[in-house]
Design a protein around this motif. Sequence first.
Motif, PDB file in Angstrom:
ATOM      1  N   ASN A 180      -6.514   2.611  -5.843  1.00  0.00           N
ATOM      2  CA  ASN A 180      -6.393   2.585  -4.378  1.00  0.00           C
ATOM      3  C   ASN A 180      -5.097   1.897  -3.956  1.00  0.00           C
ATOM      4  O   ASN A 180      -5.080   1.058  -3.052  1.00  0.00           O
ATOM      5  CB  ASN A 180      -7.607   1.874  -3.772  1.00  0.00           C
ATOM      6  N   LEU A 181      -4.012   2.288  -4.589  1.00  0.00           N
ATOM      7  CA  LEU A 181      -2.762   1.538  -4.520  1.00  0.00           C
ATOM      8  C   LEU A 181      -2.159   1.461  -3.122  1.00  0.00           C
ATOM      9  O   LEU A 181      -1.895   0.374  -2.610  1.00  0.00           O
ATOM     10  CB  LEU A 181      -1.750   2.165  -5.482  1.00  0.00           C
ATOM     11  N   VAL A 182      -1.920   2.606  -2.517  1.00  0.00           N
ATOM     12  CA  VAL A 182      -1.245   2.628  -1.224  1.00  0.00           C
ATOM     13  C   VAL A 182      -2.084   1.934  -0.159  1.00  0.00           C
ATOM     14  O   VAL A 182      -1.581   1.122   0.624  1.00  0.00           O
ATOM     15  CB  VAL A 182      -0.915   4.075  -0.809  1.00  0.00           C
ATOM     16  N   ALA A 183      -3.366   2.225  -0.136  1.00  0.00           N
ATOM     17  CA  ALA A 183      -4.248   1.623   0.868  1.00  0.00           C
ATOM     18  C   ALA A 183      -4.359   0.116   0.696  1.00  0.00           C
ATOM     19  O   ALA A 183      -4.626  -0.604   1.661  1.00  0.00           O
ATOM     20  CB  ALA A 183      -5.636   2.258   0.793  1.00  0.00           C
ATOM     21  N   THR A 184      -4.138  -0.369  -0.519  1.00  0.00           N
ATOM     22  CA  THR A 184      -4.170  -1.811  -0.764  1.00  0.00           C
ATOM     23  C   THR A 184      -2.861  -2.477  -0.378  1.00  0.00           C
ATOM     24  O   THR A 184      -2.851  -3.560   0.221  1.00  0.00           O
ATOM     25  CB  THR A 184      -4.461  -2.088  -2.252  1.00  0.00           C
ATOM     26  N   MET A 185      -1.750  -1.832  -0.692  1.00  0.00           N
ATOM     27  CA  MET A 185      -0.452  -2.455  -0.452  1.00  0.00           C
ATOM     28  C   MET A 185      -0.035  -2.469   1.015  1.00  0.00           C
ATOM     29  O   MET A 185       0.450  -3.486   1.524  1.00  0.00           O
ATOM     30  CB  MET A 185       0.627  -1.739  -1.268  1.00  0.00           C
ATOM     31  N   LEU A 186      -0.196  -1.355   1.695  1.00  0.00           N
ATOM     32  CA  LEU A 186       0.411  -1.237   3.024  1.00  0.00           C
ATOM     33  C   LEU A 186      -0.081  -2.282   4.020  1.00  0.00           C
ATOM     34  O   LEU A 186       0.743  -2.843   4.764  1.00  0.00           O
ATOM     35  CB  LEU A 186       0.202   0.174   3.580  1.00  0.00           C
ATOM     36  N   PRO A 187      -1.382  -2.592   4.090  1.00  0.00           N
ATOM     37  CA  PRO A 187      -1.799  -3.602   5.067  1.00  0.00           C
ATOM     38  C   PRO A 187      -1.277  -5.005   4.752  1.00  0.00           C
ATOM     39  O   PRO A 187      -1.262  -5.868   5.631  1.00  0.00           O
ATOM     40  CB  PRO A 187      -3.335  -3.565   4.982  1.00  0.00           C
ATOM     41  N   ARG A 188      -0.863  -5.226   3.500  1.00  0.00           N
ATOM     42  CA  ARG A 188      -0.400  -6.561   3.104  1.00  0.00           C
ATOM     43  C   ARG A 188       1.072  -6.569   2.717  1.00  0.00           C
ATOM     44  O   ARG A 188       1.535  -7.452   2.002  1.00  0.00           O
ATOM     45  CB  ARG A 188      -1.241  -7.069   1.919  1.00  0.00           C
ATOM     46  N   LEU A 189       1.822  -5.620   3.228  1.00  0.00           N
ATOM     47  CA  LEU A 189       3.210  -5.468   2.824  1.00  0.00           C
ATOM     48  C   LEU A 189       4.046  -6.720   3.111  1.00  0.00           C
ATOM     49  O   LEU A 189       4.939  -7.073   2.337  1.00  0.00           O
ATOM     50  CB  LEU A 189       3.819  -4.255   3.537  1.00  0.00           C
TER      51      LEU A 189
END
Length: 251
Positions: A180-189
């Motif tokens: 779930n890489l993108v969904a994990t990274m983007l909110p915490r960029l």
Amino acid sequence: MKPSVCIESVFRGLELTEALSLVKSSGYDAFEFWNWSNKDIDKMRAEMDRLELSIATFCTEGGTLVDREKHQAFLVGLSETVKVAQGLGCRSLIVTAGNELREVPREAQLENIVVGLRAAVPILEAAGVTLTLEPLNTAVDHPGYILARSDEAFDIIDQVGSEQVKVLYDIYHQQITEGNLVATMLPRLSSIGHIHAAGCPGRHELYKGEIHYANVFQALRSAGYAGYVGLEYFPSEDAASGLAKARELFL
């Protein structure tokens, strides 16, 4: 978004001058590495200047965060590493948390990491250096390591509460641990200070494996990530060919 080549994985075993020359001839302007104490830093500085290369990041040395009794050694090692970083014009460092202590409750160990990072903040702020905490997968590469999940790493960073302390999000490690890489990274960029990339499984070239890096990088780019992405993989073929294909992902 800027690429960086990890010379200790991509050019494993090569002499420093040769490795840096290959970074430049492969079309890259930045590199990174793991440990500094086993390297000729003066030679590195001279080669960087000659080739017009920058250092994205490297690892701090000494002590461990998970064990509060070793925090003083961690802070001494961090201070020494910061001085090396300043001499090399590097403004980012990597720290790992250490392996689990069987006799200490897990919550206490996580609290120790927070305490150690808070103690590091004055050193980092004075130097203008960012320290990135790296979760590692425990299923394949690092059994026994205390910090595998990115959500725990982000929670630690939130508790530390300093812009000088962020997360190193290693895409390879987190694909193994949680996906779930993108969904994990983007909110915490805004909490991510550095990114690592490698093909998964195998930790080889980015175009080998199940991760669609073109899509991942496009999502990061569209979201405004402007930091470094370190190519931290072990080549399964000619290194120059793999780097050429990886470079296309950043265009």
